[in-house]
Design a protein around this motif. Structure first.
Motif, PDB file in Angstrom:
ATOM      1  N   LEU A  30      15.944-127.031 -31.593  1.00  0.00           N
ATOM      2  CA  LEU A  30      16.392-126.409 -30.348  1.00  0.00           C
ATOM      3  C   LEU A  30      17.861-126.000 -30.432  1.00  0.00           C
ATOM      4  CD1 LEU A  30      14.566-128.623 -27.712  1.00  0.00           C
ATOM      5  CD2 LEU A  30      14.022-126.268 -28.382  1.00  0.00           C
ATOM      6  N   ARG A  31      18.688-126.810 -31.053  1.00  0.00           N
ATOM      7  CA  ARG A  31      20.101-126.449 -31.211  1.00  0.00           C
ATOM      8  C   ARG A  31      20.252-125.208 -32.087  1.00  0.00           C
ATOM      9  NH1 ARG A  31      21.002-132.433 -32.002  1.00  0.00           N
ATOM     10  NH2 ARG A  31      21.453-133.130 -29.888  1.00  0.00           N
ATOM     11  N   GLN A  32      19.507-125.158 -33.182  1.00  0.00           N
ATOM     12  CA  GLN A  32      19.595-124.002 -34.078  1.00  0.00           C
ATOM     13  C   GLN A  32      19.134-122.721 -33.385  1.00  0.00           C
ATOM     14  OE1 GLN A  32      17.157-125.394 -37.316  1.00  0.00           O
ATOM     15  NE2 GLN A  32      18.892-126.328 -38.380  1.00  0.00           N
ATOM     16  N   TRP A  33      18.010-122.781 -32.694  1.00  0.00           N
ATOM     17  CA  TRP A  33      17.491-121.585 -32.034  1.00  0.00           C
ATOM     18  C   TRP A  33      18.331-121.191 -30.836  1.00  0.00           C
ATOM     19  CZ3 TRP A  33      14.422-117.834 -33.570  1.00  0.00           C
ATOM     20  CH2 TRP A  33      13.634-118.051 -34.695  1.00  0.00           C
ATOM     21  N   ARG A  34      18.967-122.149 -30.192  1.00  0.00           N
ATOM     22  CA  ARG A  34      19.891-121.830 -29.099  1.00  0.00           C
ATOM     23  C   ARG A  34      21.009-120.944 -29.631  1.00  0.00           C
ATOM     24  NH1 ARG A  34      24.523-125.803 -27.270  1.00  0.00           N
ATOM     25  NH2 ARG A  34      25.519-124.491 -25.718  1.00  0.00           N
ATOM     26  N   LEU A  35      21.597-121.351 -30.757  1.00  0.00           N
ATOM     27  CA  LEU A  35      22.687-120.571 -31.350  1.00  0.00           C
ATOM     28  C   LEU A  35      22.199-119.214 -31.834  1.00  0.00           C
ATOM     29  CD1 LEU A  35      24.536-123.414 -33.266  1.00  0.00           C
ATOM     30  CD2 LEU A  35      25.175-122.356 -31.084  1.00  0.00           C
ATOM     31  N   ARG A  36      20.995-119.177 -32.376  1.00  0.00           N
ATOM     32  CA  ARG A  36      20.428-117.891 -32.804  1.00  0.00           C
ATOM     33  C   ARG A  36      20.252-116.949 -31.619  1.00  0.00           C
ATOM     34  NH1 ARG A  36      15.635-120.002 -36.830  1.00  0.00           N
ATOM     35  NH2 ARG A  36      17.021-120.850 -38.430  1.00  0.00           N
ATOM     36  N   ALA A  37      19.722-117.471 -30.513  1.00  0.00           N
ATOM     37  CA  ALA A  37      19.505-116.632 -29.326  1.00  0.00           C
ATOM     38  C   ALA A  37      20.822-116.039 -28.841  1.00  0.00           C
ATOM     39  CB  ALA A  37      18.844-117.449 -28.211  1.00  0.00           C
ATOM     40  N   ILE A  38      21.879-116.844 -28.853  1.00  0.00           N
ATOM     41  CA  ILE A  38      23.197-116.349 -28.445  1.00  0.00           C
ATOM     42  C   ILE A  38      23.671-115.269 -29.410  1.00  0.00           C
ATOM     43  CG2 ILE A  38      25.623-116.980 -28.172  1.00  0.00           C
ATOM     44  CD1 ILE A  38      24.591-119.763 -27.215  1.00  0.00           C
ATOM     45  N   ALA A  39      23.511-115.519 -30.711  1.00  0.00           N
ATOM     46  CA  ALA A  39      23.952-114.541 -31.714  1.00  0.00           C
ATOM     47  C   ALA A  39      23.171-113.239 -31.606  1.00  0.00           C
ATOM     48  CB  ALA A  39      23.806-115.124 -33.122  1.00  0.00           C
ATOM     49  N   TYR A  40      21.852-113.336 -31.468  1.00  0.00           N
ATOM     50  CA  TYR A  40      21.022-112.136 -31.383  1.00  0.00           C
ATOM     51  C   TYR A  40      21.387-111.276 -30.183  1.00  0.00           C
ATOM     52  CZ  TYR A  40      17.906-114.519 -34.739  1.00  0.00           C
ATOM     53  OH  TYR A  40      17.378-115.165 -35.822  1.00  0.00           O
ATOM     54  N   ALA A  41      21.876-111.905 -29.119  1.00  0.00           N
ATOM     55  CA  ALA A  41      22.212-111.171 -27.893  1.00  0.00           C
ATOM     56  C   ALA A  41      23.579-110.491 -27.961  1.00  0.00           C
ATOM     57  CB  ALA A  41      22.180-112.128 -26.693  1.00  0.00           C
ATOM     58  N   ARG A  42      24.382-110.826 -28.951  1.00  0.00           N
ATOM     59  CA  ARG A  42      25.717-110.226 -29.046  1.00  0.00           C
ATOM     60  C   ARG A  42      25.621-108.744 -29.379  1.00  0.00           C
ATOM     61  NH1 ARG A  42      30.175-113.537 -29.363  1.00  0.00           N
ATOM     62  NH2 ARG A  42      31.278-111.795 -30.266  1.00  0.00           N
ATOM     63  N   PRO A  43      26.397-107.917 -28.688  1.00  0.00           N
ATOM     64  CA  PRO A  43      26.405-106.480 -29.019  1.00  0.00           C
ATOM     65  C   PRO A  43      26.845-106.287 -30.470  1.00  0.00           C
ATOM     66  CG  PRO A  43      27.579-106.906 -26.965  1.00  0.00           C
ATOM     67  CD  PRO A  43      27.277-108.242 -27.573  1.00  0.00           C
ATOM     68  N   GLY A  44      26.134-105.463 -31.187  1.00  0.00           N
ATOM     69  CA  GLY A  44      26.495-105.157 -32.569  1.00  0.00           C
ATOM     70  C   GLY A  44      25.947-106.129 -33.592  1.00  0.00           C
ATOM     71  N   TYR A  45      25.154-107.110 -33.165  1.00  0.00           N
ATOM     72  CA  TYR A  45      24.644-108.123 -34.093  1.00  0.00           C
ATOM     73  C   TYR A  45      23.798-107.482 -35.201  1.00  0.00           C
ATOM     74  CZ  TYR A  45      21.934-111.893 -36.093  1.00  0.00           C
ATOM     75  OH  TYR A  45      21.334-112.744 -36.985  1.00  0.00           O
ATOM     76  N   GLU A  46      22.830-106.681 -34.830  1.00  0.00           N
ATOM     77  CA  GLU A  46      21.935-106.073 -35.827  1.00  0.00           C
ATOM     78  C   GLU A  46      22.714-105.199 -36.816  1.00  0.00           C
ATOM     79  OE1 GLU A  46      18.797-106.685 -36.564  1.00  0.00           O
ATOM     80  OE2 GLU A  46      18.655-108.147 -34.941  1.00  0.00           O
ATOM     81  N   GLU A  47      23.683-104.447 -36.309  1.00  0.00           N
ATOM     82  CA  GLU A  47      24.489-103.603 -37.183  1.00  0.00           C
ATOM     83  C   GLU A  47      25.294-104.456 -38.165  1.00  0.00           C
ATOM     84  OE1 GLU A  47      24.464-103.382 -33.867  1.00  0.00           O
ATOM     85  OE2 GLU A  47      23.533-101.435 -33.503  1.00  0.00           O
ATOM     86  N   ALA A  48      25.834-105.581 -37.686  1.00  0.00           N
ATOM     87  CA  ALA A  48      26.606-106.471 -38.557  1.00  0.00           C
ATOM     88  C   ALA A  48      25.714-107.067 -39.646  1.00  0.00           C
ATOM     89  CB  ALA A  48      27.269-107.579 -37.745  1.00  0.00           C
ATOM     90  N   VAL A  49      24.493-107.410 -39.306  1.00  0.00           N
ATOM     91  CA  VAL A  49      23.554-107.938 -40.294  1.00  0.00           C
ATOM     92  C   VAL A  49      23.284-106.881 -41.360  1.00  0.00           C
ATOM     93  CG1 VAL A  49      21.159-108.676 -40.668  1.00  0.00           C
ATOM     94  CG2 VAL A  49      22.484-109.630 -38.772  1.00  0.00           C
ATOM     95  N   GLN A  50      23.036-105.647 -40.921  1.00  0.00           N
ATOM     96  CA  GLN A  50      22.777-104.577 -41.886  1.00  0.00           C
ATOM     97  C   GLN A  50      23.996-104.310 -42.767  1.00  0.00           C
ATOM     98  OE1 GLN A  50      19.817-103.283 -42.679  1.00  0.00           O
ATOM     99  NE2 GLN A  50      19.120-104.827 -41.222  1.00  0.00           N
ATOM    100  N   ASP A  51      25.188-104.350 -42.175  1.00  0.00           N
ATOM    101  CA  ASP A  51      26.407-104.178 -42.971  1.00  0.00           C
ATOM    102  C   ASP A  51      26.504-105.265 -44.038  1.00  0.00           C
ATOM    103  OD1 ASP A  51      27.204-101.931 -41.566  1.00  0.00           O
ATOM    104  OD2 ASP A  51      28.539-103.039 -40.220  1.00  0.00           O
ATOM    105  N   ALA A  52      26.213-106.499 -43.661  1.00  0.00           N
ATOM    106  CA  ALA A  52      26.291-107.613 -44.615  1.00  0.00           C
ATOM    107  C   ALA A  52      25.236-107.461 -45.703  1.00  0.00           C
ATOM    108  CB  ALA A  52      26.123-108.942 -43.885  1.00  0.00           C
ATOM    109  N   LEU A  53      24.019-107.110 -45.319  1.00  0.00           N
ATOM    110  CA  LEU A  53      22.947-106.959 -46.302  1.00  0.00           C
ATOM    111  C   LEU A  53      23.214-105.820 -47.277  1.00  0.00           C
ATOM    112  CD1 LEU A  53      19.804-107.509 -44.035  1.00  0.00           C
ATOM    113  CD2 LEU A  53      20.716-109.071 -45.769  1.00  0.00           C
ATOM    114  N   ASN A  54      23.897-104.799 -46.799  1.00  0.00           N
ATOM    115  CA  ASN A  54      24.181-103.633 -47.641  1.00  0.00           C
ATOM    116  C   ASN A  54      25.538-103.713 -48.321  1.00  0.00           C
ATOM    117  OD1 ASN A  54      21.705-102.249 -47.152  1.00  0.00           O
ATOM    118  ND2 ASN A  54      22.444-101.777 -45.105  1.00  0.00           N
ATOM    119  N   GLY A  55      26.216-104.851 -48.189  1.00  0.00           N
ATOM    120  CA  GLY A  55      27.484-105.048 -48.879  1.00  0.00           C
ATOM    121  C   GLY A  55      28.628-104.197 -48.356  1.00  0.00           C
ATOM    122  N   ARG A  56      28.568-103.783 -47.115  1.00  0.00           N
ATOM    123  CA  ARG A  56      29.640-102.967 -46.540  1.00  0.00           C
ATOM    124  C   ARG A  56      30.747-103.873 -46.010  1.00  0.00           C
ATOM    125  NH1 ARG A  56      25.057 -99.648 -44.725  1.00  0.00           N
ATOM    126  NH2 ARG A  56      25.026-100.812 -42.783  1.00  0.00           N
TER     127      ARG A  56
END
Length: 99
Positions: free
Chosen positions: A57-83
């Motif tokens: 529950l603690r881990q998923w709580r933090l994930r839910a907060i992170a997923y809701a942050r504006p720009g989260y998906e873009e930041a993940v893609q930047d990290a995955l693509n080495g930008r």
């Protein structure tokens, strides 16, 4: 009456309530949460493994907060693509050469 700039709001914190976490998650992550939560509940029948539910529950709580942050998906893609240029590089004072 004057217009005031809108303060940026932090993502909603669902706490450690499983229903609130589920509701806070994007639909794409809900099945995984539910599967992991159900498995943790099954394991909790063994009292020695009850902590597994709390940890999940603690881990998923933090994930839910992170997923809701504006720009989260873009930041993940930047990290995955080495930008790396997309990220702010900060070194605390006195840490130069230590990190």
């Amino acid at each position: 009456m004057t217009a005031q700039p809108e303060e940026p709001t932090a993502p909603h914190d669902p706490g450690e309530d499983p229903a609130a976490i589920f509701d806070a998650l994007p639909a794409s992550h809900r099945d995984q949460f539910r599967a992991e939560y159900d498995a943790a509940l099954d394991a909790a029948h063994d009292l020695a493994r009850f902590k597994q539910v709390q940890t999940l529950l603690r881990q998923w709580r933090l994930r839910a907060i992170a997923y809701a942050r504006p720009g989260y998906e873009e930041a993940v893609q930047d990290a995955l693509n080495g930008r790396e240029e997309a990220f702010v590089h900060y070194t605390p004072p006195g840490w130069e050469g230590r990190v």
